[in-house]
Design an enzyme around this catalytic site. Structure first.
Site: not given
Ligand code: 8YV
Length: 312
Positions: A153-155, A175, A229, A231, A255, A260, A278
């Site tokens: 995606g964008r990240i 996907r 990075i 979840r 991360d 958490e 995180h």
């Protein structure tokens, strides 16, 4: 009359102060007795400013009959039950884009630190071993290695650009295939097989729950590294721990964790893991931008305007 909202967690201090000055805000995270907290304000609350992993589900939504909007601090909305919100016509917003660069920096830092073992090398120096035992053992180079990105995606794209600058080759699985100059793998196992470093950058939530399972780690193999990075829920954490302990993968940079801020202490003993608490988006500038966007979404909604970044 200022609209009434509930703040679910303690986040960025400036954001917290602005929320309290622009709205009549109630701090759920400070309530010692949830029932009396809701008795006092639930009937009037029109908005939720959500922070962190506290689950926002049907039960909470039904306790707030006037709820119109859930404005999340963060791009990931996996703690919010989107179906429950949709059914009740509650708007959900998040804070995309403003954190892409910071999270991608953290991802690249984990790749470099995990593969080159810089934190371990630094611990070696601090322990006085350099003088007594000699140079730190050689590690392996990033250049020429393949970074497989699960969730481009964008990240993910921001991570790819940084990794290319380090001389890495990029592959990905999503996907749906995207119009990008990187080779596509049809599933996570194939991506893991074709990667030296597997980067998890997918959203969390039920669709990605534990998709990094034993099969994927087996495909990554004893020379492969995992970096997460996204979840903790995306990875089968007990299996990952076993694979790291048995050196069935070369290492991991994490991360994020399943529960958490509780991290299974067995991870602390691993010399082939780099562990961050995180901190993906945790800079003063980025957290301020995230807060500004969270507040702007609330502001616009209560002014009768369309929000900036709507998820539902
Ligand atoms: C933050 C994140 O740590 O945006 C996200 O989804 O995971 C992080 O940027 C989180 O939002 C803090 O509440």
């Amino acid at each position: 009359m200022k609209p009434e909202i509930i703040i679910t967690g303690k986040g960025h201090a400036g954001t917290f102060a602005t929320l309290h000055s622009e709205f009549t805000a109630h701090n759920l995270f400070e309530a010692s007795d949830r029932n009396s907290f809701f008795e006092k304000c639930a009937a009037r609350v029109r908005g939720l400013a959500t922070f962190g992993p506290m689950p926002i589900d049907a039960k909470l939504m039904d306790a707030l009959p006037k709820l119109e909007i859930i404005s999340n601090f963060g791009v990931g909305v996996d703690a919010i039950n989107l179906e429950d919100a949709r059914k009740r016509r509650i708007i959900v917003t998040n804070t995309p884009d403003v954190l892409n660069d910071c999270v991608a920096d953290t991802a690249l830092a984990l790749v470099i630190n995990t593969v080159r073992k810089f934190p371990q090398a630094e611990r070696y120096l601090r322990a006085g071993h350099w003088a007594s035992r000699g140079p730190y053992p050689f590690t392996t180079s990033l250049g020429g290695k393949t970074l497989g990105i699960l969730g481009l995606g964008r990240i993910g794209e921001a991570i790819a650009r940084r990794a290319v600058a380090c001389g890495m080759k990029i592959r990905y699985h999503n996907r749906n295939k995207k119009d990008v100059p990187y080779p596509y793998d049809a599933d996570p196992v194939t991506l893991a097989k074709n990667s030296d470093v597997l980067m998890v950058a997918t959203p969390g939530g039920p669709e990605t729950n534990r998709i990094i399972d034993e099969k994927v780690l087996q495909a990554l193999g004893p020379e492969g590294y995992l970096v997460n990075i996204a979840r903790g829920s995306v990875v089968d954490e007990p299996v990952l721990l076993r694979y790291l302990q048995d050196k069935r993968i070369a290492g991991a940079g994490l991360d994020v964790f399943a529960d958490e801020p509780r991290v299974p202490p067995e991870f602390f003993a691993l010399d082939n893991a780099v562990l961050f608490p995180h901190v993906g988006s945790a800079t003063v500038e980025t957290r301020k931008s995230m807060g500004d966007l969270q507040i702007e979404n609330l502001r616009r909604h209560f002014a009768g305007k369309p929000v900036v970044s709507r998820v539902v």
